[in-house]
Motif scaffolding. Structure first.
Motif: not given
Length: 323
Positions: A74-75, A78, A112-113, A115-116, A119
């Motif tokens: 996820p990091q 982003g 899910r990534l 969505r991250h 965010e």
């Protein structure tokens, strides 16, 4: 840790083609023995990587093999989108390309990534432009970027500070740099490497003739060396001043980075009144005069004498104006 490294090996081979074990080890900061073990593990996992012996040998993936981006954390996902600067890409003529690339990247990410990423964008925004300056126009930036990309020579007319103001140059543009909202470019002129501000270009003609880029040219290293040298050349003189505690605090916000660094690093002589005496680099007496006036009553110039005289004259004129 090892899974991340194995993915890095695959992405390196996917991006670079054939690489030796030593090249992979240097890129990842590991030993050659570790690379051998990783290549063996990838083969056992079904990744089609093979090696060839000889002077031109190395490891590579079977032609056509591409890994998907599902290995991103996820990091990592982003930060990829944080790295984008859409305004800069648009000025380079790449706005639509960047949008398309981001759409393709998002389509390849698991839900899910994705969505991250949303965010991260809701919480962080990068604005590379500097404060308190009018936006420059760059009508020739896109054409210049095309010349850099296609290794095309160009002929430009640009504006400089000394006479004659308008000068023609035949250039080989090597790279473009965005620094605090200002565009610069590095070009070879004859045998020399020179740096110009894009906004100074008055006219640009991209020629049909191509050129070979210098062996080993590193844009980031070239820019860093030029910027450091420019700062040294810019501050040719020094001035000794007394600063109040408030003046010391305001220096980082009002003065150049070199002045702020000198104030931070200097072991100044603090008087009984709390004021500190420091020696600061200045561009010129006239330039320093305008800079120190911004500090008002929180600075006293001690030397050079001509700078102290200018400050005294300004203070006298201001007192007369407001009395």
């Amino acid at each position: 840790m090892r899974a991340s490294r194995l993915l890095s090996v695959v992405l390196l081979l996917q991006d670079r083609g054939r690489l030796t074990a030593q090249q992979i080890a240097d890129e990842l900061g590991v030993s050659i023995r570790t690379v051998y073990r990783d290549i063996e593990a990838l083969g056992a996992a079904g990744v089609p990587v093979y090696g060839e012996l000889g002077a031109n040998g190395g490891y590579q993936l079977v032609d056509g093999y591409r890994t998907r981006l599902t290995g991103l954390t996820p990091q990592e996902a982003g930060t990829i989108f944080l790295a984008g600067v859409p305004d800069a890409a648009a000025e380079l003529g790449l706005g639509a390309v960047l949008t398309t690339a981001e759409l393709k990247l998002r389509a390849a990410l698991p839900a899910r990534l994705a969505r991250h990423v949303d965010e991260v964008r809701d919480r962080f925004h990068l604005d590379p432009a500097g404060w308190f300056r009018e936006t420059e126009t760059h009508p020739h930036l896109a054409a210049l970027a095309g010349a850099v990309w296609n290794r095309r020579r160009a002929r430009m007319r640009y504006l400089r500070w000394r006479q004659p103001r308008e000068v023609d140059r035949d250039i080989e543009p090597l790279g473009i740099v965005l620094k605090a909202g200002v565009w610069y470019f590095v070009a070879r002129v004859g045998e020399d490497l020179r740096t110009y501000r894009v906004a100074t270009i008055l006219d640009l003609t991209v020629l049909d003739e191509t050129f070979e880029r210098p062996d080993g040219f590193d844009l980031a290293a070239t820019w860093a060396a030029w910027a450091a040298d420019f700062e040294r050349r810019l501050h040719r003189d020094t001035a000794t001043v007394r600063l109040s505690p408030a003046g010391l605090d305001r220096i980082p916000y009002l003065m150049t980075r070199a002045m702020a660094r000198n104030v931070r690093d200097a072991v100044g002589e603090r008087g009984p009144d709390g004021w500190t005496t420091v020696t600061l680099p200045i561009e010129s007496v006239r330039h320093a005069h305008a800079e120190f006036l911004r500090l008002g009553e929180d600075v006293e110039v001690l030397s050079p004498p001509e700078l102290r005289d200018l400050m005294r004259a300004s203070v006298t004129a201001m007192a007369r104006l407001y009395s």
